[in-house]
Design an enzyme around this catalytic site. Structure first.
Site, PDB file in Angstrom:
ATOM      1  N   CYS A  14      -7.889   2.121  -1.805  1.00 22.16           N
ATOM      2  CA  CYS A  14      -6.550   2.376  -1.253  1.00 22.16           C
ATOM      3  C   CYS A  14      -6.388   3.900  -1.211  1.00 22.16           C
ATOM      4  O   CYS A  14      -7.371   4.613  -0.983  1.00 22.16           O
ATOM      5  CB  CYS A  14      -5.460   1.683  -2.074  1.00 22.16           C
TER       6      CYS A  14
HETATM    7  O1  LIG Z   1      -2.784   3.846  -2.949  1.00 21.52           O
HETATM    8  S1  LIG Z   1      -2.042   3.934  -4.184  1.00 21.52           S
HETATM    9  O2  LIG Z   1      -1.432   2.657  -4.519  1.00 21.52           O
HETATM   10  O3  LIG Z   1      -2.851   4.432  -5.291  1.00 21.52           O
HETATM   11  S2  LIG Z   1      -0.652   5.285  -3.895  1.00 21.52           S
END
Ligand SMILES: O=S(=O)([O-])[S-]
Length: 127
Positions: free
Chosen positions: A79
């Site tokens: 992510c």
């Molecule tokens: O992508 S995140 O959830 O680490 S901000």
């Protein structure tokens, strides 16, 4: 399962095959890929910059799209910085998938100088 028990790898351990786009036809249902880089960020984040060989399924869509993943595939989940991927790795391992969390996410990917591609005519970047 605590976060310390979640399988994870540093960015240096993420296979270089994700630095280039997957060849057309790879990872079909008939022949699932041995490894997959799964980017669970939102559409706008993906369009600004992502790993060339990644597959995109936004975090909230993963439950409905589990059928697109294969239990025999090693799934590297990424992510932005590791918060969402940690939850998705926990979710996927619960359902028997071989998933690992990419520590530091796409921020670490960019920081390590790994390649990025994006949509449109701007330079690809992770914010
Ligand atoms: O992508 S995140 O959830 O680490 S901000």
């Amino acid at each position: 399962m605590t976060s310390s028990e979640i399988p994870s790898v540093p960015i240096e351990a993420v296979p270089a095959e994700f630095d280039t786009a997957a060849p057309a036809g790879s990872g079909t249902a008939a022949t699932p890929p041995a490894r997959l880089l799964l980017d669970v960020r939102e559409d706008d984040e993906w369009q600004l910059g992502h790993a060339p060989g990644a597959v995109h399924i936004p975090m909230n869509d993963v439950p409905a799209r589990l059928g697109e993943l294969d239990a025999g595939t090693e799934i590297y989940v990424v992510c932005r910085q590791g918060g969402r991927s940690l939850q998705i790795v926990r979710y996927l391992t619960h359902f028997g998938f071989d998933a690992v969390d990419v520590l530091g996410g796409m921020v670490a990917w960019q920081g390590a100088g790994r390649p990025l591609t994006g949509a449109g005519d701007h330079a690809a970047k992770v914010y």
